[in-house]
Scaffold this motif. Structure first.
Motif, PDB file in Angstrom:
ATOM      1  N   GLY A 145     -23.905  70.651  70.876  1.00 27.29           N
ATOM      2  CA  GLY A 145     -23.827  69.307  71.434  1.00 27.29           C
ATOM      3  C   GLY A 145     -25.201  68.683  71.608  1.00 27.29           C
ATOM      4  O   GLY A 145     -25.402  67.510  71.277  1.00 27.29           O
ATOM      5  N   ARG A 156     -26.642  65.466  69.603  1.00 29.86           N
ATOM      6  CA  ARG A 156     -27.142  64.298  70.342  1.00 29.86           C
ATOM      7  C   ARG A 156     -28.566  63.948  69.919  1.00 29.86           C
ATOM      8  O   ARG A 156     -28.915  62.767  69.806  1.00 29.86           O
ATOM      9  CB  ARG A 156     -27.070  64.565  71.847  1.00 29.86           C
ATOM     10  N   ARG A 191     -24.197  62.381  78.862  1.00 27.71           N
ATOM     11  CA  ARG A 191     -23.284  63.235  78.107  1.00 27.71           C
ATOM     12  C   ARG A 191     -21.846  62.763  78.340  1.00 27.71           C
ATOM     13  O   ARG A 191     -21.124  63.282  79.198  1.00 27.71           O
ATOM     14  CB  ARG A 191     -23.466  64.663  78.575  1.00 27.71           C
ATOM     15  N   HIS A 192     -21.463  61.756  77.571  1.00 29.10           N
ATOM     16  CA  HIS A 192     -20.168  61.110  77.738  1.00 29.10           C
ATOM     17  C   HIS A 192     -19.734  60.602  76.372  1.00 29.10           C
ATOM     18  O   HIS A 192     -20.541  60.470  75.460  1.00 29.10           O
ATOM     19  CB  HIS A 192     -20.331  59.952  78.739  1.00 29.10           C
ATOM     20  N   TRP A 193     -18.455  60.266  76.223  1.00 32.63           N
ATOM     21  CA  TRP A 193     -17.971  59.774  74.943  1.00 32.63           C
ATOM     22  C   TRP A 193     -18.399  58.332  74.661  1.00 32.63           C
ATOM     23  O   TRP A 193     -18.457  57.903  73.506  1.00 32.63           O
ATOM     24  CB  TRP A 193     -16.445  59.881  74.862  1.00 32.63           C
ATOM     25  N   LEU A 251     -19.810  63.506  67.583  1.00 34.02           N
ATOM     26  CA  LEU A 251     -19.988  63.616  69.041  1.00 34.02           C
ATOM     27  C   LEU A 251     -18.695  63.293  69.780  1.00 34.02           C
ATOM     28  O   LEU A 251     -18.344  63.969  70.761  1.00 34.02           O
ATOM     29  CB  LEU A 251     -21.093  62.682  69.515  1.00 34.02           C
ATOM     30  N   ARG A 298     -16.688  65.852  72.182  1.00 32.33           N
ATOM     31  CA  ARG A 298     -16.319  65.515  73.569  1.00 32.33           C
ATOM     32  C   ARG A 298     -14.813  65.694  73.777  1.00 32.33           C
ATOM     33  O   ARG A 298     -14.380  66.195  74.808  1.00 32.33           O
ATOM     34  CB  ARG A 298     -16.702  64.081  73.903  1.00 32.33           C
ATOM     35  N   GLU A 356     -14.089  69.393  74.003  1.00 35.95           N
ATOM     36  CA  GLU A 356     -14.556  69.940  75.278  1.00 35.95           C
ATOM     37  C   GLU A 356     -13.653  69.512  76.431  1.00 35.95           C
ATOM     38  O   GLU A 356     -13.507  70.239  77.410  1.00 35.95           O
ATOM     39  CB  GLU A 356     -15.989  69.496  75.566  1.00 35.95           C
ATOM     40  N   ALA A 357     -13.045  68.336  76.331  1.00 28.73           N
ATOM     41  CA  ALA A 357     -12.171  67.840  77.394  1.00 28.73           C
ATOM     42  C   ALA A 357     -10.862  68.634  77.469  1.00 28.73           C
ATOM     43  O   ALA A 357     -10.234  68.687  78.521  1.00 28.73           O
ATOM     44  CB  ALA A 357     -11.876  66.366  77.171  1.00 28.73           C
TER      45      ALA A 357
END
Length: 120
Positions: free
Chosen positions: A3, A7, A55-57, A111, A115, A118-119
């Protein structure tokens, strides 16, 4: 680790696209395109910071959208013309712009997928 690396790649691509558009703006493009290049440069910088710091969508979606819109505008300019501009795909700026924007599209999508995984 994947990740963070992803990024970083997307952040560098956004900064690269921002630099290309800033350089084009300093060349003094006439009409509406000139200020849009400056806006694109500022947007790329802001999104690069967001992708690296948050660190977000949402920043991933921003990077994806940024890449799609800027690459789409360039494709229009290189084929049928866009806002009075008709490019020929012959300069280093055009090459780097296409590469960085394609990385923004692919990296932003990756990305967002990461995300989502990971969710779950």
């Amino acid at each position: 680790m994947l990740g963070w690396t992803l990024r970083m790649v997307v952040g560098v691509a956004l900064l690269g696209s921002a630099w290309v558009h800033f350089a084009l703006w300093t060349d003094g493009y006439p009409g509406v395109i000139g200020p849009l290049f400056l806006l694109d440069a500022a947007g790329g910088l802001v999104l690069a910071v967001a992708v690296l710091a948050w660190r977000h969508w949402l920043p991933a979606l921003g990077a994806f959208g940024f890449g799609v819109l800027t690459l789409g505008a360039y494709v229009l300019a290189a084929t049928v013309g866009f806002l009075g501009l008709h490019d020929q795909f012959t300069t280093q700026a055009e090459y780097w712009g296409v590469v960085t924007e394609a990385v923004c599209v692919a990296g932003g999508a990756a990305l967002m997928a990461l995300r989502a995984r990971e969710a779950r």
